[in-house]
Design an enzyme around this catalytic site. Structure first.
Site, PDB file in Angstrom:
ATOM      1  CB  VAL A  79      -0.798   5.832  -9.273  1.00  0.00           C
ATOM      2  CG1 VAL A  79      -1.705   6.485  -8.261  1.00  0.00           C
ATOM      3  CG2 VAL A  79      -0.365   6.866 -10.294  1.00  0.00           C
ATOM      4  N   GLY A  80       1.010   6.361  -6.603  1.00  0.00           N
ATOM      5  CA  GLY A  80       1.772   7.342  -5.826  1.00  0.00           C
ATOM      6  C   GLY A  80       3.097   6.764  -5.362  1.00  0.00           C
ATOM      7  CB  ILE A 162      -7.367  10.327 -10.027  1.00  0.00           C
ATOM      8  CG1 ILE A 162      -6.587   9.009 -10.142  1.00  0.00           C
ATOM      9  CG2 ILE A 162      -8.489  10.226  -8.990  1.00  0.00           C
ATOM     10  CD1 ILE A 162      -5.806   8.608  -8.908  1.00  0.00           C
ATOM     11  CB  SER A 214       0.654  13.198  -6.639  1.00  0.00           C
ATOM     12  OG  SER A 214       1.140  14.345  -7.267  1.00  0.00           O
ATOM     13  CG  HIS A 290      -5.350   4.302   0.788  1.00  0.00           C
ATOM     14  ND1 HIS A 290      -4.520   5.336   1.134  1.00  0.00           N
ATOM     15  CD2 HIS A 290      -5.349   4.274  -0.562  1.00  0.00           C
ATOM     16  CE1 HIS A 290      -4.041   5.901   0.045  1.00  0.00           C
ATOM     17  NE2 HIS A 290      -4.534   5.264  -1.006  1.00  0.00           N
ATOM     18  N   GLY A 292      -9.296   2.924  -2.635  1.00  0.00           N
ATOM     19  CA  GLY A 292      -9.647   3.586  -3.892  1.00  0.00           C
ATOM     20  C   GLY A 292      -9.482   2.711  -5.122  1.00  0.00           C
TER      21      GLY A 292
HETATM   22  C1  DGY Z   1      -2.026   4.794  -5.080  1.00  0.00           C
HETATM   23  O1  DGY Z   1      -2.004   3.928  -5.968  1.00  0.00           O
HETATM   24  O2  DGY Z   1      -1.146   5.651  -4.944  1.00  0.00           O
HETATM   25  C2  DGY Z   1      -3.153   4.715  -4.145  1.00  0.00           C
HETATM   26  O3  DGY Z   1      -3.306   5.862  -3.416  1.00  0.00           O
HETATM   27  C3  DGY Z   1      -2.931   3.530  -3.248  1.00  0.00           C
HETATM   28  O4  DGY Z   1      -3.948   2.619  -3.469  1.00  0.00           O
END
Ligand code: DGY
Length: 327
Positions: A79-80, A162, A214, A290, A292
């Site tokens: 997503v980021g 989130i 973000s 990382h 998540g």
């Molecule tokens: C994202 O999707 O930005 C998470 O932080 C990477 O898994």
């Protein structure tokens, strides 16, 4: 010569998405099982039509220049998109895709897991069992005790998809109140009865502080010495976004001087963090690589969304989830 579009992928993605992509494109996947360097990335993208990248890859003018005029789309399996120079892409009419929504629930689950694991001291408990050192420690009556979520104040930095998903889950733990800090008030905050607060107030009143925002150049190092000083000595800090938000030397000091109680981090600088990093050695700091969004369902869904973004971009169509051009 093949008329199929060419895509360079900096890493593999799960097969539902990769198979879809390969059904219409020639895909080259970086084969070396380690993170591609920036130099290697520029060497590998010459003439491609699409780039499939990950959140750790910097996509800047240099990479775009190296790719050249065929490039139509850059899609990140995340997503980021903080390491993508979105403006430079848009100037060249290269669309930028990402994967919001599909991962909010899994990242929120991990944030709750980190909150519980660090407040309830799971790292120490597991080590005591693994090392055969639990015997006798019960005698104090407060063995491995830590703060409780019931009746607590939870502070969420960034009440986006989130952050909201985290609050919805924690509601079930009978949290007394939610505070949030964001660039502006968030209308959806009513869904979780969260109260907008200044950064300082949130830090000083919260028992649990969760970074869910973000990252951008305005919030690099947001969690520094001053921020940790404002937190309660019993506070638990959780970061599920980007390591760059945190000054890790200051966090180390806060954790070793009793300034805060514990931390749970899914994001660090660098990633993965070295096993020799001082934070890794602390009993009151849990660090994950990382992960998540790493549930099978989410990662598969992210792969499909990433592939669909690329396929749309290659055809000159609007992406399913695109990073919008600045107005
Ligand atoms: C994202 O999707 O930005 C998470 O932080 C990477 O898994």
């Amino acid at each position: 010569m093949s008329a199929r579009p060419r895509v360079f992928a900096t890493r593999n993605i799960p097969s539902p998405g990769m198979d879809l992509l390969k059904s219409e494109c020639d895909v080259t996947i970086w084969p070396h099982g380690r993170i591609i360097s920036h130099e290697e990335l520029t060497e590998n993208v010459a003439g491609v039509d699409g780039i499939l990248c990950h959140y750790i890859n910097t996509i800047d003018e240099q990479v775009l220049d190296a790719a050249g005029p065929n490039l139509k789309v850059v899609a990140t399996f995340a997503v980021g998109y903080d390491l993508i120079d979105v403006e430079a892409c848009h100037k060249r009419n290269v669309q930028v895709g990402h994967t919001p929504n599909v991962l909010s629930d899994s990242v929120a689950e991990l944030a709750v897991a980190l909150l519980l694991a660090s407040s309830r001291r799971l790292k120490e408990g597991m080590a005591d069992i693994t090392n055969g050192q639990a015997d006798g420690k019960w005698e104090s009556g407060l063995y491995l005790s830590g703060p409780e979520t019931k009746g607590s104040t939870v502070g969420i930095i960034g009440l986006g998809r989130i952050g909201l998903a985290v609050a919805k889950r924690l509601k079930g733990f009978d949290v007394a109140r939610f505070l949030y800090y964001d660039i502006a008030e968030v209308p959806l905050a009513v869904e979780v009865s969260a109260e907008f607060a200044s950064f300082e107030r949130l830090l000083s009143e919260s028992d649990f502080v969760l970074a869910c925002c973000s990252s951008n150049s305005d919030n690099y190092g947001l969690f520094d010495k001053e921020a940790f000083k404002k937190m309660k000595n019993s506070a638990v800090f959780v970061n599920v976004t980007r390591g760059i938000l945190v000054n890790q030397d200051d966090l180390y000091e806060a954790l070793t001087t009793g300034q805060i109680f514990a931390a749970g981090l899914d994001a660090t600088t660098p990633e993965p963090i070295s096993k020799n990093h001082p934070l890794v050695k602390l009993d009151n700091c849990i660090i994950l690589p990382h992960i998540g969004s790493s549930t099978t369902t989410t990662r598969n869904n992210m792969s499909i969304l990433t592939a669909k973004n690329i396929l749309a971009g290659l055809k000159g169509e609007a992406l399913i989830q695109c990073v919008k051009k600045k107005a």
